[in-house]
Structures are given as C-alpha cells and as structure tokens.
Design a protein around this motif. Structure first.
Motif, mmCIF file in Angstrom:
data_model
loop_
_atom_site.group_PDB
_atom_site.id
_atom_site.type_symbol
_atom_site.label_atom_id
_atom_site.label_comp_id
_atom_site.label_asym_id
_atom_site.label_seq_id
_atom_site.Cartn_x
_atom_site.Cartn_y
_atom_site.Cartn_z
ATOM 1 N N VAL A 140 0.910 -1.176 -0.117
ATOM 2 C CA VAL A 140 0.011 0.108 -0.077
ATOM 3 C C VAL A 140 0.884 1.194 0.157
ATOM 4 C CG1 VAL A 140 -1.614 1.354 1.281
ATOM 5 C CG2 VAL A 140 -1.877 -1.149 1.030
ATOM 6 N N TRP A 141 1.846 1.135 0.517
ATOM 7 C CA TRP A 141 2.986 2.288 0.762
ATOM 8 C C TRP A 141 3.226 3.012 -0.627
ATOM 9 C CZ3 TRP A 141 8.469 2.395 -0.620
ATOM 10 C CH2 TRP A 141 9.170 3.731 -0.365
ATOM 11 N N ARG A 142 3.098 4.018 -0.843
ATOM 12 C CA ARG A 142 3.690 4.846 -2.318
ATOM 13 C C ARG A 142 4.679 5.930 -1.848
ATOM 14 N NH1 ARG A 142 1.879 0.915 -3.851
ATOM 15 N NH2 ARG A 142 -0.268 0.628 -4.587
ATOM 16 N N PRO A 143 5.915 5.630 -2.388
ATOM 17 C CA PRO A 143 6.910 6.498 -2.257
ATOM 18 C C PRO A 143 6.786 7.735 -2.883
ATOM 19 C CG PRO A 143 7.434 4.775 -3.852
ATOM 20 C CD PRO A 143 6.041 4.522 -3.294
ATOM 21 N N GLU A 144 6.136 8.100 -3.837
ATOM 22 C CA GLU A 144 5.778 9.426 -4.265
ATOM 23 C C GLU A 144 4.766 10.117 -3.220
ATOM 24 O OE1 GLU A 144 2.405 6.625 -5.827
ATOM 25 O OE2 GLU A 144 4.728 6.639 -5.815
ATOM 26 N N ARG A 145 3.988 9.457 -2.232
ATOM 27 C CA ARG A 145 3.342 10.186 -1.278
ATOM 28 C C ARG A 145 3.902 10.636 -0.019
ATOM 29 N NH1 ARG A 145 -2.044 7.989 0.089
ATOM 30 N NH2 ARG A 145 -2.259 10.094 0.775
ATOM 31 N N ALA A 146 4.984 9.536 0.369
ATOM 32 C CA ALA A 146 5.703 9.926 1.575
ATOM 33 C C ALA A 146 6.662 8.888 1.864
ATOM 34 C CB ALA A 146 4.856 9.621 2.827
ATOM 35 N N ARG A 147 7.911 9.275 2.523
ATOM 36 C CA ARG A 147 9.003 8.432 2.888
ATOM 37 C C ARG A 147 8.600 7.363 3.503
ATOM 38 N NH1 ARG A 147 14.032 10.265 1.865
ATOM 39 N NH2 ARG A 147 14.798 9.039 3.588
ATOM 40 N N PHE A 148 9.230 6.116 3.486
ATOM 41 C CA PHE A 148 8.483 4.993 4.119
ATOM 42 C C PHE A 148 8.503 5.346 5.676
ATOM 43 C CE2 PHE A 148 9.445 1.080 6.568
ATOM 44 C CZ PHE A 148 8.387 0.273 6.174
ATOM 45 N N ASP A 149 9.644 5.678 6.109
ATOM 46 C CA ASP A 149 9.965 6.069 7.507
ATOM 47 C C ASP A 149 8.825 6.944 8.060
ATOM 48 O OD1 ASP A 149 11.773 5.090 9.182
ATOM 49 O OD2 ASP A 149 12.874 7.024 9.443
ATOM 50 N N THR A 150 8.124 8.028 7.277
ATOM 51 C CA THR A 150 7.048 8.955 7.521
ATOM 52 C C THR A 150 5.822 7.951 7.550
ATOM 53 O OG1 THR A 150 8.322 10.674 6.491
ATOM 54 C CG2 THR A 150 5.836 10.824 6.818
ATOM 55 N N TRP A 151 5.615 7.131 6.707
ATOM 56 C CA TRP A 151 4.319 6.379 6.519
ATOM 57 C C TRP A 151 4.402 5.248 7.844
ATOM 58 C CZ3 TRP A 151 3.906 0.926 5.096
ATOM 59 C CH2 TRP A 151 2.480 0.289 4.861
ATOM 60 N N LEU A 152 5.640 4.802 8.204
ATOM 61 C CA LEU A 152 5.596 4.126 9.500
ATOM 62 C C LEU A 152 5.462 4.849 10.619
ATOM 63 C CD1 LEU A 152 6.550 1.262 10.698
ATOM 64 C CD2 LEU A 152 8.948 1.900 10.558
ATOM 65 N N HIS A 153 5.810 6.044 10.785
ATOM 66 C CA HIS A 153 5.649 6.936 12.133
ATOM 67 C C HIS A 153 4.262 7.145 12.030
ATOM 68 C CE1 HIS A 153 10.081 7.516 12.406
ATOM 69 N NE2 HIS A 153 9.566 7.902 13.680
ATOM 70 N N THR A 154 3.563 7.485 10.841
ATOM 71 C CA THR A 154 2.278 7.623 10.927
ATOM 72 C C THR A 154 1.249 6.693 11.284
ATOM 73 O OG1 THR A 154 2.373 9.260 9.103
ATOM 74 C CG2 THR A 154 0.120 8.527 9.408
ATOM 75 N N ILE A 155 1.669 5.340 11.083
ATOM 76 C CA ILE A 155 0.888 4.133 11.610
ATOM 77 C C ILE A 155 1.209 4.099 13.108
ATOM 78 C CG2 ILE A 155 1.075 1.586 11.626
ATOM 79 C CD1 ILE A 155 1.834 1.610 8.517
ATOM 80 N N VAL A 156 2.462 4.159 13.532
ATOM 81 C CA VAL A 156 2.623 4.280 15.127
ATOM 82 C C VAL A 156 1.788 5.390 15.786
ATOM 83 C CG1 VAL A 156 4.286 4.461 16.833
ATOM 84 C CG2 VAL A 156 4.841 3.017 14.707
ATOM 85 N N LEU A 157 1.847 6.472 15.127
ATOM 86 C CA LEU A 157 1.161 7.721 15.909
ATOM 87 C C LEU A 157 -0.560 7.265 15.837
ATOM 88 C CD1 LEU A 157 2.384 10.920 14.275
ATOM 89 C CD2 LEU A 157 2.352 10.496 16.602
ATOM 90 N N ASN A 158 -0.892 6.559 14.790
ATOM 91 C CA ASN A 158 -2.480 6.364 14.807
ATOM 92 C C ASN A 158 -2.761 5.346 15.802
ATOM 93 O OD1 ASN A 158 -3.226 8.249 12.906
ATOM 94 N ND2 ASN A 158 -2.779 7.072 11.199
#
Length: 184
Positions: free
Chosen positions: A64-82
């Motif tokens: 589901v991760w899309r590199p054009e939308r966010a860095r992987f690290d950012t996506w991962l931090h978003t998951i943890v935050l949520n």
C-alpha cells in the motif's frame, strides 16, 4: 521526491513476504517505533504492543505504501502515531500513573533521584500538551524527523508544524518553569 527512499528495497522484499525482510525491518525500525510509542503512551508494555501491531500492519500492507506520497519512515511513523492515538482515546478516563518507590543502590542516589524527577517532570509536561503539539514535539525532538517528514506524518503543512512546535515549546517552558519553582 528527488532522492530515492532508502527503504524502498526493503519494502519490495516485504511485499514479496521475505522473512529476512521482516527481521531487517525490526532491526532497523523497532527501536525508534518503541521510543515514539513509549513517549506517547508512557507505558512500555503498551508501547511494545503498538510496535508489534505496527510491524504486522506493515507486513500485511507493505504494498500500500507509495513512495511518491511519503517516505517509508514517515508512513511508518504515521502508523505508530495512529495506533497510539487509538490507545490514548480508549484510556482517557484512566489517569493514574503511580510510580512505585524503590531505593537506589548507587552511591549517588540523590543525583539519580533528581535526574529521574526532572525526567518525570518533562514527561508529565509533554503528556499534558494538547495532542497535536505533543505529537509534533515528539516527532521532531525525540524521533529526530526532519520538519517535512514530521509534517507529512501529521498530515499538515510545514507552517502548521512550526506553529504547533512554537506553541508546544512555549507551553513546555511555562510548565517546567512553574514546576521548578515549586521544587525550590
């Protein structure tokens, strides 16, 4: 995005369900995930549960991760935050954070106690911040995310992030100045 994401190959391996990829993900990202969750939840056991759930979600949804939308690290931090936000919402009514009294066997126990009290004061002050200010402070100052990535994880503009950081810092300074005055 001008630079390729340093985690792109790892994600490709996760999509292919390579077990070694999950081990590499855990080695590379678990300490930071635990750090963020522990600071947000102030409970190591709950933080470990959040980190485990985040890893499972990444394993199941790596495609589901899309590199054009966010860095992987950012996506991962978003998951943890949520995941942390969900847990905090569920336990809003629970407010006790009793700290057991234990003797410090070190020769400089008083210094250790003062440092622990100072650390607890900072942790309480951060926990008392409004949710968005707290998240901004944790991402930038404790997770060392660049402003652009922290803003992306919070799904806000850089300007909004800077505003949250400024308000959060002001509030922290005021709270900590007040707590230090009470200690003297």
């Amino acid at each position: 995005m001008s630079d390729p994401d340093p985690d792109a190959r790892l994600v490709e391996r996760l999509v292919r369900s390579e077990p070694a990829a999950m081990r590499a993900l855990m080695t590379a990202k678990l300490p930071r995930m635990l750090g963020l969750a522990t600071r947000m939840l102030r409970d190591r056991s709950e933080a470990e549960d959040v980190a485990q759930e985040a890893l499972l979600r990444v394993w199941r949804n790596a495609g589901v991760w899309r590199p054009e939308r966010a860095r992987f690290d950012t996506w991962l931090h978003t998951i943890v935050l949520n995941l942390c936000r969900d847990r905090l919402r569920r336990r809003r009514e629970r407010t006790s954070h009793d700290i057991p009294e234990t003797a410090d066997p070190r020769a400089d126990a008083e210094t250790g106690l003062l440092e622990a009290e100072r650390g607890d004061a900072v942790a309480r002050a951060i926990a008392a911040l409004p949710e968005r200010q707290r998240e901004a402070i944790l991402l930038v100052h404790y997770q060392d995310l660049p402003g652009k990535e922290a803003a992306a994880a919070l799904e806000i503009s850089i300007e909004a992030l800077e505003s949250l950081l400024a308000r959060g810092r002001r509030t922290l300074r005021a709270q900590l100045a007040g707590s230090l005055e009470h200690e003297s």
